[in-house]
Every structure is written in structure tokens, then in C-alpha cells.
Design a protein around this motif. Structure first.
Motif, PDB file in Angstrom:
ATOM      1  N   SER A  17       0.479  -1.511  -0.220  1.00  0.00           N
ATOM      2  CA  SER A  17      -0.247   0.057  -0.356  1.00  0.00           C
ATOM      3  C   SER A  17       1.216   1.841   0.035  1.00  0.00           C
ATOM      4  O   SER A  17       1.994   1.026   0.586  1.00  0.00           O
ATOM      5  N   LEU A  18      -0.153   2.562  -0.774  1.00  0.00           N
ATOM      6  CA  LEU A  18       1.151   3.407  -0.273  1.00  0.00           C
ATOM      7  C   LEU A  18      -0.149   4.905  -0.119  1.00  0.00           C
ATOM      8  O   LEU A  18      -1.568   4.407  -0.730  1.00  0.00           O
ATOM      9  N   ARG A  19      -0.062   5.823   0.523  1.00  0.00           N
ATOM     10  CA  ARG A  19      -0.680   6.737   0.207  1.00  0.00           C
ATOM     11  C   ARG A  19      -0.154   8.394  -0.207  1.00  0.00           C
ATOM     12  O   ARG A  19       0.915   8.368   0.482  1.00  0.00           O
ATOM     13  N   LEU A  20      -0.935   8.697  -1.361  1.00  0.00           N
ATOM     14  CA  LEU A  20      -0.330   9.645  -1.821  1.00  0.00           C
ATOM     15  C   LEU A  20      -1.406  11.347  -1.094  1.00  0.00           C
ATOM     16  O   LEU A  20      -1.902  10.885  -1.057  1.00  0.00           O
ATOM     17  N   SER A  21      -0.454  12.094  -1.443  1.00  0.00           N
ATOM     18  CA  SER A  21      -1.141  13.450  -0.682  1.00  0.00           C
ATOM     19  C   SER A  21      -0.873  14.118  -2.056  1.00  0.00           C
ATOM     20  O   SER A  21       0.253  14.583  -2.327  1.00  0.00           O
ATOM     21  N   CYS A  22      -2.094  15.474  -2.071  1.00  0.00           N
ATOM     22  CA  CYS A  22      -1.162  16.935  -2.717  1.00  0.00           C
ATOM     23  C   CYS A  22      -1.860  17.713  -1.741  1.00  0.00           C
ATOM     24  O   CYS A  22      -3.427  18.205  -1.565  1.00  0.00           O
ATOM     25  N   ALA A  23      -1.123  18.560  -1.852  1.00  0.00           N
ATOM     26  CA  ALA A  23      -1.577  19.464  -0.942  1.00  0.00           C
ATOM     27  C   ALA A  23      -1.723  20.780  -2.199  1.00  0.00           C
ATOM     28  O   ALA A  23      -0.659  21.424  -2.884  1.00  0.00           O
ATOM     29  N   ALA A  24      -2.976  21.265  -1.383  1.00  0.00           N
ATOM     30  CA  ALA A  24      -3.117  22.493  -3.055  1.00  0.00           C
ATOM     31  C   ALA A  24      -2.532  24.140  -2.064  1.00  0.00           C
ATOM     32  O   ALA A  24      -2.965  24.461  -1.432  1.00  0.00           O
ATOM     33  N   SER A  25      -1.990  25.230  -2.968  1.00  0.00           N
ATOM     34  CA  SER A  25      -2.040  26.263  -2.380  1.00  0.00           C
ATOM     35  C   SER A  25      -2.216  27.579  -3.275  1.00  0.00           C
ATOM     36  O   SER A  25      -2.206  26.861  -4.716  1.00  0.00           O
ATOM     37  N   GLY A  26      -3.280  28.121  -3.537  1.00  0.00           N
ATOM     38  CA  GLY A  26      -2.639  29.319  -4.783  1.00  0.00           C
ATOM     39  C   GLY A  26      -4.981  29.751  -5.110  1.00  0.00           C
ATOM     40  O   GLY A  26      -4.909  30.259  -6.105  1.00  0.00           O
ATOM     41  N   ILE A  27      -5.411  28.706  -5.179  1.00  0.00           N
ATOM     42  CA  ILE A  27      -6.563  28.624  -5.765  1.00  0.00           C
ATOM     43  C   ILE A  27      -7.965  28.427  -4.230  1.00  0.00           C
ATOM     44  O   ILE A  27      -7.753  27.374  -3.226  1.00  0.00           O
ATOM     45  N   GLY A  28      -8.742  27.754  -4.903  1.00  0.00           N
ATOM     46  CA  GLY A  28      -9.809  27.848  -3.972  1.00  0.00           C
ATOM     47  C   GLY A  28     -10.364  26.696  -3.572  1.00  0.00           C
ATOM     48  O   GLY A  28     -10.903  25.913  -4.562  1.00  0.00           O
ATOM     49  N   PHE A  29      -9.884  26.137  -2.677  1.00  0.00           N
ATOM     50  CA  PHE A  29      -9.354  24.714  -2.466  1.00  0.00           C
ATOM     51  C   PHE A  29     -11.183  23.972  -2.722  1.00  0.00           C
ATOM     52  O   PHE A  29     -11.256  22.670  -3.604  1.00  0.00           O
ATOM     53  N   SER A  30     -11.563  24.166  -1.672  1.00  0.00           N
ATOM     54  CA  SER A  30     -12.995  23.940  -1.756  1.00  0.00           C
ATOM     55  C   SER A  30     -13.948  23.611  -2.514  1.00  0.00           C
ATOM     56  O   SER A  30     -15.217  22.946  -3.454  1.00  0.00           O
ATOM     57  N   ARG A  31     -13.968  24.169  -3.664  1.00  0.00           N
ATOM     58  CA  ARG A  31     -14.639  24.831  -5.247  1.00  0.00           C
ATOM     59  C   ARG A  31     -13.908  24.399  -6.289  1.00  0.00           C
ATOM     60  O   ARG A  31     -14.998  24.624  -7.261  1.00  0.00           O
ATOM     61  N   ASN A  32     -12.534  23.778  -5.930  1.00  0.00           N
ATOM     62  CA  ASN A  32     -11.975  22.725  -7.157  1.00  0.00           C
ATOM     63  C   ASN A  32     -12.806  21.475  -6.903  1.00  0.00           C
ATOM     64  O   ASN A  32     -12.814  21.184  -5.968  1.00  0.00           O
ATOM     65  N   HIS A  33     -13.178  20.356  -8.663  1.00  0.00           N
ATOM     66  CA  HIS A  33     -13.161  19.278  -8.420  1.00  0.00           C
ATOM     67  C   HIS A  33     -11.169  19.289  -8.626  1.00  0.00           C
ATOM     68  O   HIS A  33     -10.806  19.620  -8.821  1.00  0.00           O
ATOM     69  N   MET A  34     -10.619  17.760  -7.736  1.00  0.00           N
ATOM     70  CA  MET A  34      -9.843  17.458  -7.464  1.00  0.00           C
ATOM     71  C   MET A  34      -9.477  15.672  -7.554  1.00  0.00           C
ATOM     72  O   MET A  34     -10.735  15.332  -7.855  1.00  0.00           O
ATOM     73  N   GLY A  35      -8.576  15.470  -9.185  1.00  0.00           N
ATOM     74  CA  GLY A  35      -8.429  14.339  -9.486  1.00  0.00           C
ATOM     75  C   GLY A  35      -7.100  13.829  -9.180  1.00  0.00           C
ATOM     76  O   GLY A  35      -5.598  14.492  -9.278  1.00  0.00           O
ATOM     77  N   TRP A  36      -6.516  12.502  -9.408  1.00  0.00           N
ATOM     78  CA  TRP A  36      -5.332  11.824  -9.584  1.00  0.00           C
ATOM     79  C   TRP A  36      -5.348  11.395 -11.067  1.00  0.00           C
ATOM     80  O   TRP A  36      -6.714  10.171 -11.549  1.00  0.00           O
ATOM     81  N   TYR A  37      -4.610  11.465 -11.896  1.00  0.00           N
ATOM     82  CA  TYR A  37      -4.170  10.484 -12.986  1.00  0.00           C
ATOM     83  C   TYR A  37      -2.850  10.373 -12.913  1.00  0.00           C
ATOM     84  O   TYR A  37      -2.037  10.093 -12.390  1.00  0.00           O
ATOM     85  N   ARG A  38      -2.430   8.941 -13.621  1.00  0.00           N
ATOM     86  CA  ARG A  38      -1.657   8.514 -13.918  1.00  0.00           C
ATOM     87  C   ARG A  38      -1.085   7.766 -15.623  1.00  0.00           C
ATOM     88  O   ARG A  38      -1.813   7.536 -15.858  1.00  0.00           O
ATOM     89  N   GLN A  39       0.539   8.225 -15.628  1.00  0.00           N
ATOM     90  CA  GLN A  39       0.808   7.998 -16.992  1.00  0.00           C
ATOM     91  C   GLN A  39       1.729   7.102 -16.983  1.00  0.00           C
ATOM     92  O   GLN A  39       3.449   7.715 -15.872  1.00  0.00           O
TER      93      GLN A  39
END
Length: 115
Positions: A17-39
Motif C-alpha cells: 500500500s501507499l498513500r499519496l497526498s496533494c497539497a494545494a495552494s493559490g486556489i479556492g480548494f473547496s470549490r475545485n474538483h480534484m483528481g489523480w491521474y497516472r502516466q
């Protein structure tokens, strides 16, 4: 200045198992849809999971039942809990934030699953 900073990637054995985190700044976080993509090497970037501003979630068929996306609006952070990892999950994982105007991307974090 908008920043999405991923962390938590690494090398893990299959079944781990792993747990990824993404810390956001400079945006109205709660108003944004958030996603994880991979390549993965030689492949197109693909959606892994996303979570709307209303906390609705969506998963790629390949990760359903193994991955869980969540968000903490108080911490401006989105998470991806990845269980029962498989070698085919190996990829660079990118955090994504989007609203009706713009889309933002993080720099990516490498996840490598050994068999």
C-alpha cells in the motif's frame, strides 16, 4: 501562484500500500474538483480517480475496490489511498485541480510496484 505538490510515492512490493497526498495552494480548494491521474512509460495519461467539490467520487475500473480518493478541505489536501498494488500500477501519478475556468497539474510523483 497556484501550486499542487504531490508526495507519498515510492517503491513498494506487489500487494502493498501507499498513500499519496496533494497539497494545494493559490486556489479556492473547496470549490475545485480534484483528481489523480497516472502516466506509465509509453502510455497516455489516464484518470485514476476524482472527487468533486461535493465529495462525489469516480474511479477507473482498474482501481475500483483497491484505491480510495478523499479530500480534506480544511487542509487543502487530496489523498489517494492505494491498496493491493499491482506491477501494472507503476506510473507517475499526477494531481489535478479543475473548475469551470482552468485546470491545474502537479509535478507528479513516481510509484513503482515490484513483482
Amino acid at each position: 501562484q497556484v501550486q499542487l505538490v504531490e508526495s507519498g510515492g515510492g517503491l513498494v512490493q506487489a500487494g502493498g500500500s501507499l498513500r499519496l497526498s496533494c497539497a494545494a495552494s493559490g486556489i479556492g480548494f473547496s470549490r475545485n474538483h480534484m483528481g489523480w491521474y497516472r502516466q506509465a512509460p509509453g502510455k497516455q495519461r489516464e484518470l485514476v480517480a476524482d472527487i468533486t467539490s461535493g465529495f462525489s467520487t469516480n474511479y477507473a475500473d482498474s482501481v475500483k475496490g483497491r484505491f480510495t480518493i478523499s479530500r480534506d478541505n480544511a487542509k487543502n489536501t487530496v489523498y489517494l489511498q492505494m491498496n493491493s498494488l499491482k506491477p501494472e500500477d507503476t506510473a507517475v501519478y499526477y494531481c489535478n485541480a479543475r473548475n469551470i475556468y482552468l485546470v491545474y497539474w502537479g509535478q507528479g510523483t513516481q510509484v513503482t510496484v515490484s513483482s
